[in-house]
Scaffold this active site. Sequence first.
Site, PDB file in Angstrom:
ATOM      1  N   LYS A   1       0.832  -1.213   0.000  1.00  0.00           N
ATOM      2  CA  LYS A   1       0.000   0.000   0.000  1.00  0.00           C
ATOM      3  C   LYS A   1       0.867   1.263   0.000  1.00  0.00           C
ATOM      4  O   LYS A   1       0.649   2.176  -0.780  1.00  0.00           O
ATOM      5  CB  LYS A   1      -0.926   0.029   1.236  1.00  0.00           C
ATOM      6  CG  LYS A   1      -1.856  -1.157   1.355  1.00  0.00           C
ATOM      7  CD  LYS A   1      -2.747  -1.068   2.600  1.00  0.00           C
ATOM      8  CE  LYS A   1      -1.994  -1.101   3.911  1.00  0.00           C
ATOM      9  NZ  LYS A   1      -1.319  -2.381   4.198  1.00  0.00           N
TER      10      LYS A   1
ATOM     11  N   ARG B   1      -9.792   0.731   8.722  1.00  0.00           N
ATOM     12  CA  ARG B   1      -9.287  -0.594   9.044  1.00  0.00           C
ATOM     13  C   ARG B   1     -10.311  -1.425   9.796  1.00  0.00           C
ATOM     14  O   ARG B   1     -10.039  -2.583  10.111  1.00  0.00           O
ATOM     15  CB  ARG B   1      -8.094  -0.406   9.945  1.00  0.00           C
ATOM     16  CG  ARG B   1      -6.820  -0.979   9.391  1.00  0.00           C
ATOM     17  CD  ARG B   1      -5.742  -0.617  10.382  1.00  0.00           C
ATOM     18  NE  ARG B   1      -4.573  -1.371  10.216  1.00  0.00           N
ATOM     19  CZ  ARG B   1      -3.519  -0.949   9.511  1.00  0.00           C
ATOM     20  NH1 ARG B   1      -3.536   0.190   8.896  1.00  0.00           N
ATOM     21  NH2 ARG B   1      -2.457  -1.703   9.443  1.00  0.00           N
TER      22      ARG B   1
ATOM     23  N   ARG C   1      11.817  -5.535   4.628  1.00  0.00           N
ATOM     24  CA  ARG C   1      11.514  -4.108   4.439  1.00  0.00           C
ATOM     25  C   ARG C   1      12.466  -3.216   5.246  1.00  0.00           C
ATOM     26  O   ARG C   1      12.795  -3.507   6.380  1.00  0.00           O
ATOM     27  CB  ARG C   1      10.083  -3.803   4.872  1.00  0.00           C
ATOM     28  CG  ARG C   1       9.796  -2.299   4.878  1.00  0.00           C
ATOM     29  CD  ARG C   1       8.339  -1.972   4.968  1.00  0.00           C
ATOM     30  NE  ARG C   1       7.711  -2.590   6.115  1.00  0.00           N
ATOM     31  CZ  ARG C   1       6.397  -2.652   6.265  1.00  0.00           C
ATOM     32  NH1 ARG C   1       5.605  -2.162   5.344  1.00  0.00           N
ATOM     33  NH2 ARG C   1       5.893  -3.237   7.317  1.00  0.00           N
TER      34      ARG C   1
ATOM     35  N   ARG D   1      11.115  -1.445  11.062  1.00  0.00           N
ATOM     36  CA  ARG D   1      10.026  -1.086  11.969  1.00  0.00           C
ATOM     37  C   ARG D   1       9.956  -2.041  13.162  1.00  0.00           C
ATOM     38  O   ARG D   1      10.137  -3.244  12.995  1.00  0.00           O
ATOM     39  CB  ARG D   1       8.688  -1.120  11.204  1.00  0.00           C
ATOM     40  CG  ARG D   1       8.343   0.201  10.597  1.00  0.00           C
ATOM     41  CD  ARG D   1       7.191   0.142   9.637  1.00  0.00           C
ATOM     42  NE  ARG D   1       5.989  -0.531  10.095  1.00  0.00           N
ATOM     43  CZ  ARG D   1       4.865  -0.603   9.380  1.00  0.00           C
ATOM     44  NH1 ARG D   1       4.806  -0.042   8.186  1.00  0.00           N
ATOM     45  NH2 ARG D   1       3.818  -1.240   9.846  1.00  0.00           N
TER      46      ARG D   1
ATOM     47  N   ARG E   1      -0.553  -8.965  13.395  1.00  0.00           N
ATOM     48  CA  ARG E   1      -1.107  -7.966  12.457  1.00  0.00           C
ATOM     49  C   ARG E   1      -1.914  -8.655  11.359  1.00  0.00           C
ATOM     50  O   ARG E   1      -2.966  -8.158  10.941  1.00  0.00           O
ATOM     51  CB  ARG E   1       0.028  -7.132  11.849  1.00  0.00           C
ATOM     52  CG  ARG E   1       0.579  -6.084  12.817  1.00  0.00           C
ATOM     53  CD  ARG E   1       1.943  -5.582  12.413  1.00  0.00           C
ATOM     54  NE  ARG E   1       1.978  -4.977  11.102  1.00  0.00           N
ATOM     55  CZ  ARG E   1       3.086  -4.818  10.378  1.00  0.00           C
ATOM     56  NH1 ARG E   1       4.246  -5.218  10.849  1.00  0.00           N
ATOM     57  NH2 ARG E   1       3.024  -4.254   9.192  1.00  0.00           N
TER      58      ARG E   1
HETATM   59  P1  AP5 Z   1       4.842  -1.632   1.803  1.00  0.00           P
HETATM   60  O1  AP5 Z   1       4.508  -0.749   0.657  1.00  0.00           O
HETATM   61  O2  AP5 Z   1       5.622  -1.064   2.935  1.00  0.00           O
HETATM   62  O3  AP5 Z   1       3.527  -2.372   2.318  1.00  0.00           O
HETATM   63  P2  AP5 Z   1       2.263  -1.830   3.140  1.00  0.00           P
HETATM   64  O4  AP5 Z   1       1.050  -2.426   2.544  1.00  0.00           O
HETATM   65  O5  AP5 Z   1       2.323  -0.347   3.263  1.00  0.00           O
HETATM   66  O6  AP5 Z   1       2.549  -2.551   4.517  1.00  0.00           O
HETATM   67  P3  AP5 Z   1       2.472  -2.031   6.019  1.00  0.00           P
HETATM   68  O7  AP5 Z   1       3.188  -3.033   6.865  1.00  0.00           O
HETATM   69  O8  AP5 Z   1       2.896  -0.591   6.111  1.00  0.00           O
HETATM   70  O9  AP5 Z   1       0.967  -2.107   6.303  1.00  0.00           O
HETATM   71  P4  AP5 Z   1       0.284  -2.124   7.658  1.00  0.00           P
HETATM   72  O10 AP5 Z   1      -1.103  -1.968   7.240  1.00  0.00           O
HETATM   73  O11 AP5 Z   1       0.560  -3.311   8.485  1.00  0.00           O
HETATM   74  O12 AP5 Z   1       0.997  -0.946   8.487  1.00  0.00           O
HETATM   75  P5  AP5 Z   1       0.531   0.535   8.867  1.00  0.00           P
HETATM   76  O13 AP5 Z   1       1.725   1.372   8.893  1.00  0.00           O
HETATM   77  O14 AP5 Z   1      -0.642   0.936   8.072  1.00  0.00           O
HETATM   78  O15 AP5 Z   1       5.643  -2.897   1.207  1.00  0.00           O
HETATM   79  C1  AP5 Z   1       6.165  -3.901   2.053  1.00  0.00           C
HETATM   80  C2  AP5 Z   1       7.543  -4.354   1.540  1.00  0.00           C
HETATM   81  O16 AP5 Z   1       7.390  -5.006   0.277  1.00  0.00           O
HETATM   82  C3  AP5 Z   1       8.548  -3.216   1.290  1.00  0.00           C
HETATM   83  O17 AP5 Z   1       9.832  -3.672   1.617  1.00  0.00           O
HETATM   84  C4  AP5 Z   1       8.433  -2.948  -0.215  1.00  0.00           C
HETATM   85  O18 AP5 Z   1       9.650  -2.439  -0.735  1.00  0.00           O
HETATM   86  C5  AP5 Z   1       8.140  -4.340  -0.745  1.00  0.00           C
HETATM   87  N1  AP5 Z   1       7.286  -4.357  -1.939  1.00  0.00           N
HETATM   88  C6  AP5 Z   1       6.198  -3.576  -2.175  1.00  0.00           C
HETATM   89  N2  AP5 Z   1       5.628  -3.897  -3.359  1.00  0.00           N
HETATM   90  C7  AP5 Z   1       6.372  -4.929  -3.866  1.00  0.00           C
HETATM   91  C8  AP5 Z   1       6.281  -5.720  -5.049  1.00  0.00           C
HETATM   92  N3  AP5 Z   1       5.316  -5.509  -5.951  1.00  0.00           N
HETATM   93  N4  AP5 Z   1       7.191  -6.706  -5.254  1.00  0.00           N
HETATM   94  C9  AP5 Z   1       8.178  -6.930  -4.342  1.00  0.00           C
HETATM   95  N5  AP5 Z   1       8.319  -6.214  -3.195  1.00  0.00           N
HETATM   96  C10 AP5 Z   1       7.414  -5.230  -2.958  1.00  0.00           C
HETATM   97  O19 AP5 Z   1       0.003   0.315  10.364  1.00  0.00           O
HETATM   98  C11 AP5 Z   1       0.876  -0.003  11.421  1.00  0.00           C
HETATM   99  C12 AP5 Z   1       0.118  -0.076  12.719  1.00  0.00           C
HETATM  100  O20 AP5 Z   1      -0.440   1.202  13.036  1.00  0.00           O
HETATM  101  C13 AP5 Z   1      -1.083  -1.040  12.750  1.00  0.00           C
HETATM  102  O21 AP5 Z   1      -0.687  -2.371  13.035  1.00  0.00           O
HETATM  103  C14 AP5 Z   1      -1.938  -0.419  13.863  1.00  0.00           C
HETATM  104  O22 AP5 Z   1      -1.420  -0.749  15.133  1.00  0.00           O
HETATM  105  C15 AP5 Z   1      -1.722   1.068  13.640  1.00  0.00           C
HETATM  106  N6  AP5 Z   1      -2.729   1.630  12.713  1.00  0.00           N
HETATM  107  C16 AP5 Z   1      -2.496   2.167  11.487  1.00  0.00           C
HETATM  108  N7  AP5 Z   1      -3.644   2.566  10.916  1.00  0.00           N
HETATM  109  C17 AP5 Z   1      -4.636   2.285  11.793  1.00  0.00           C
HETATM  110  C18 AP5 Z   1      -6.040   2.429  11.761  1.00  0.00           C
HETATM  111  N8  AP5 Z   1      -6.692   2.946  10.699  1.00  0.00           N
HETATM  112  N9  AP5 Z   1      -6.739   2.009  12.848  1.00  0.00           N
HETATM  113  C19 AP5 Z   1      -6.132   1.502  13.926  1.00  0.00           C
HETATM  114  N10 AP5 Z   1      -4.800   1.308  14.022  1.00  0.00           N
HETATM  115  C20 AP5 Z   1      -4.052   1.700  12.958  1.00  0.00           C
HETATM  116 MG    MG Z   2       2.602   0.988   4.866  1.00  0.00          MG
END
Ligand code: AP5
Ligand code: MG
Length: 207
Positions: A13, A88, A122, A151, A162
Site C-alpha cells: 500500500k 481498518r 523491508r 520497523r 497484524r
Molecule cells: P509496503 O509498501 O511497505 O507495504 P504496506 O502495505 O504499506 O505494509 P504495512 O506493513 O505498512 O501495512 P500495515 O497496514 O501493516 O501498516 P501501517 O503502517 O498501516 O511494502 C512492504 C515491503 O514489500 C517493502 O519492503 C516494499 O519495498 C516491498 N514491496 C512492495 N511492493 C512490492 C512488489 N510488488 N514486489 C516486491 N516487493 C514489494 O500500520 C501499522 C500499525 O499502526 C497497525 O498495526 C496499527 O497498530 C496502527 N494503525 C495504522 N492505521 C490504523 C487504523 N486505521 N486504525 C487503527 N490502528 C491503525
Molecule cells: Mg505501509
Amino acid sequence: MKIILLGAPGAGKGTQAALIKDRYGIPHISTGDIFRANIREGTPLGIKVKSIIDSGNLVPDGLTVEIVKDRLSKPDCDGGYILDGFPRTLAQAEALDGFTDIDVVIDVAVPAETVVKRISGRRMCKCGETYHISTYKDACCAKCSQPLYQRDDDKEDVVKERLRVYESQTKPIADHYAAKGKLSVVEGTGSVETIFADIARILDDHR
Ligand code: AP5
Ligand code: MG
C-alpha cells in the site's frame, strides 16, 4: 480524486501510494506513518499508541477517526487524497462515510506467504520512503540520505498478530465498498511497476 488503498500488512500500500502521489499530485495519508512520527517525536499521542502498535493491535477507532478527520480538513486535501491504512474496521469505514465521499477503493490482493517475505526484508526511511533488501542494498535513503531502519512491529510474532487482526477486522470492509460499487481488486503479486500500471488504469477511468 479520493482514494482508499486496502490490503494486508506488507501488501504494498505504502509503495503504491507514493507512486500515486507523484503521478496524480494528491497527498498520501498513512495513519501508520502518522502514528510512527508521533512515537518518534514522543508526543502524547505517540506515548499512548506505542504499546498498541508494537503488539500488532489496532489503535482505538475514536482516536484514529479524529486524527483522519482533522488531516482531511487541511487545504492540501481539497483536490483529493490517498488513504493508506485507513479505514481498518467497519466502524472506521462508517465514520468516514459521515464526513467524506470516497471515489474509488483499491484492494491490493497478496497471499500471506508473500507479505511475510516482503515485511521481513523491508527497510524504511523517516521521510516515508520504503525499500526492500532484495532490491536496495544501501544503508541510507536514496532520496534524503538518512539512515534506513526496520520497523519495531516488523518482528515475526508481531507480523503474525497484524495478519490475524487484518483477516478478522479489516478484510471484511472490502464488502462495505463492494456494496457501494466502489471496490476494485488489483493483483498485488507482480512487480511494483505492473501493479502501478493496473492501479493507474483504474484511476484514469475515474478522472
Ligand atoms: P509496503 O509498501 O511497505 O507495504 P504496506 O502495505 O504499506 O505494509 P504495512 O506493513 O505498512 O501495512 P500495515 O497496514 O501493516 O501498516 P501501517 O503502517 O498501516 O511494502 C512492504 C515491503 O514489500 C517493502 O519492503 C516494499 O519495498 C516491498 N514491496 C512492495 N511492493 C512490492 C512488489 N510488488 N514486489 C516486491 N516487493 C514489494 O500500520 C501499522 C500499525 O499502526 C497497525 O498495526 C496499527 O497498530 C496502527 N494503525 C495504522 N492505521 C490504523 C487504523 N486505521 N486504525 C487503527 N490502528 C491503525
Ligand atoms: Mg505501509
